[in-house]
Design an enzyme around this catalytic site. Structure first.
Site, PDB file in Angstrom:
ATOM      1  N   HIS A  84     -38.203   5.894 -28.478  1.00  0.00           N
ATOM      2  CA  HIS A  84     -37.664   6.707 -27.760  1.00  0.00           C
ATOM      3  C   HIS A  84     -38.305   7.685 -26.804  1.00  0.00           C
ATOM      4  O   HIS A  84     -37.508   8.483 -25.988  1.00  0.00           O
ATOM      5  CB  HIS A  84     -36.840   7.788 -29.204  1.00  0.00           C
ATOM      6  CG  HIS A  84     -38.012   8.827 -29.428  1.00  0.00           C
ATOM      7  ND1 HIS A  84     -38.687   8.351 -30.614  1.00  0.00           N
ATOM      8  CD2 HIS A  84     -38.274   9.920 -28.979  1.00  0.00           C
ATOM      9  CE1 HIS A  84     -39.219   9.580 -30.978  1.00  0.00           C
ATOM     10  NE2 HIS A  84     -39.355  10.524 -29.882  1.00  0.00           N
ATOM     11  N   ASP A 115     -38.938   2.189 -34.345  1.00  0.00           N
ATOM     12  CA  ASP A 115     -38.971   3.193 -33.312  1.00  0.00           C
ATOM     13  C   ASP A 115     -40.416   2.778 -32.385  1.00  0.00           C
ATOM     14  O   ASP A 115     -41.291   3.676 -32.532  1.00  0.00           O
ATOM     15  CB  ASP A 115     -38.823   4.569 -33.418  1.00  0.00           C
ATOM     16  CG  ASP A 115     -38.696   5.652 -32.305  1.00  0.00           C
ATOM     17  OD1 ASP A 115     -38.766   4.877 -31.316  1.00  0.00           O
ATOM     18  OD2 ASP A 115     -38.755   6.628 -32.503  1.00  0.00           O
ATOM     19  N   SER A 183     -44.602  12.931 -30.399  1.00  0.00           N
ATOM     20  CA  SER A 183     -43.885  11.457 -30.827  1.00  0.00           C
ATOM     21  C   SER A 183     -44.437  10.502 -30.060  1.00  0.00           C
ATOM     22  O   SER A 183     -44.896  10.473 -28.994  1.00  0.00           O
ATOM     23  CB  SER A 183     -42.554  11.633 -30.061  1.00  0.00           C
ATOM     24  OG  SER A 183     -41.688  12.146 -31.064  1.00  0.00           O
TER      25      SER A 183
END
Length: 346
Positions: A84, A115, A183
């Protein structure tokens, strides 16, 4: 309606103190103070060593639409990050801890349930610092260290423990502070080895920052993906993974609004075009998920509760009928359902 933020994504340990009790109050406190100082000194030495060892191999990734983090896992410049973070962008900017910037090419994506993405730095003959993956089993209670670029602050270091390991998907839960921008960055053990890739945090909705519940993808899931990238068998297009319009973590509880049946719900809004295909997923280990999709006129477009044995998740796949705003209602099938969840529009 809640404000929408991408929160995909991620205290010092209590010390064991030797108490020299001699029978007097003064000596008790002196022994406690000395032991505490010694333990804190050991912790500080570990923290400094881990940061100095690992931080040169932690990078900031600018994909244009998002900024995240990553770990260099090979001396030739292969970077591990979240899917992402890179989205459907094939080229990104990779910034090293020393400030140097390189162009990077996205060379692999994991499947839609994981992910992860890989970026190859275009650095010519440059030899890059690396972080190695752990070969040891991660245990609840062990120290955990996160490095990344939360909110754009490169090289931020936080400390915590492994709070929980999900028995179904192997996600590592940690209280090491991670926030938007972390992230794709590493979660490390006390040897400076990568035990997970930070991917998302859970928030209360009112607070969009860290509340001490972050999640990382474990090395048991990461290793097969890296092997596929190195063998040239990994997926090289983002089509299977899609581009996240919205990624949101939250907690459904008594503080939220209620539907007519008195069940709790959270609400999110996104904009899209007529005919655009979207997939909305709601996952939770705490309650049986229920999704409603409503247009800006209040008309129900779709719903899903996935009433199947042992399945607490919900998915809506639809080609949208109008151009405009849509409302997602995150709800529990059970009237009293509460707990943490992850919701994504893809």
């Amino acid at each position: 309606m809640k404000s929408i933020f991408l929160k995909s994504c991620t205290g010092l340990l209590a010390c064991v103190l030797g108490l020299g009790i001699t029978g007097t109050q003064v000596n008790f406190h002196q022994g406690w103070s000395t032991a505490t100082a010694q333990a804190q000194g050991i912790d500080e030495e570990i923290n400094v060593r881990i940061y100095q060892q690992a931080s040169p191999a932690v990078v900031a990734i600018d994909a244009g639409h998002t900024i995240g983090s990553g770990s260099i896992i090979s001396s030739t410049g292969l970077v591990l990050t979240n899917a992402h973070v890179v989205g459907n962008t094939s080229q990104v900017t990779v910034r090293l801890a020393d400030g140097r910037e390189f162009r990077g090419s996205v060379v692999g994506y994991a499947d839609e349930s994981l992910d992860l993405a890989a970026v190859q730095i275009e650095g010519g003959e440059t030899v890059f610092p690396t972080i190695s993956l752990t070969s040891s089993q991660t245990q609840v209670g062990q120290q955990a260290f996160a490095i990344g670029s939360p909110l754009g602050y490169d090289g931020t270091f936080t400390v915590g423990i492994v709070s929980r390991i999900d028995p179904e998907d192997g996600l590592i839960q940690t209280d090491a502070a991670v926030n938007p921008g972390n992230s794709g960055g590493p979660l490390l053990n006390s040897k400076g080895e990568l035990i997970g890739v930070n991917t998302f945090i859970v928030t209360t909705g009112e607070n969009t920052g860290n509340i001490g519940i972050g999640f990382a993808i474990s090395t048991s899931q990461i290793s097969p993906f890296i092997t596929a990238v190195q063998n040239g068998t990994a997926n090289t297009t983002p089509l299977e993974l899609g581009s996240y319009i919205l990624s949101e973590s939250g907690i459904l509880n008594y503080q939220d609004a209620r539907l007519q049946d008195n069940s709790f719900y959270d609400e999110y809004i996104f904009s899209a075009n007529q005919g655009q295909a979207v997939t909305i997923t709601l996952t939770s280990q705490d309650f049986d998920a229920y999704l409603l999709l409503i247009d800006d006129q209040g008309r129900k477009i779709a719903e899903n509760d996935d009433i199947h044995p042992n399945n607490t998740n919900s998915t809506i796949r639809i080609a949208l009928p109008y151009t405009g705003n849509y409302r997602i209602i995150v709800n529990a099938y059970d009237q009293t359902g509460q707990g943490a969840y992850q919701m994504r529009v893809q």
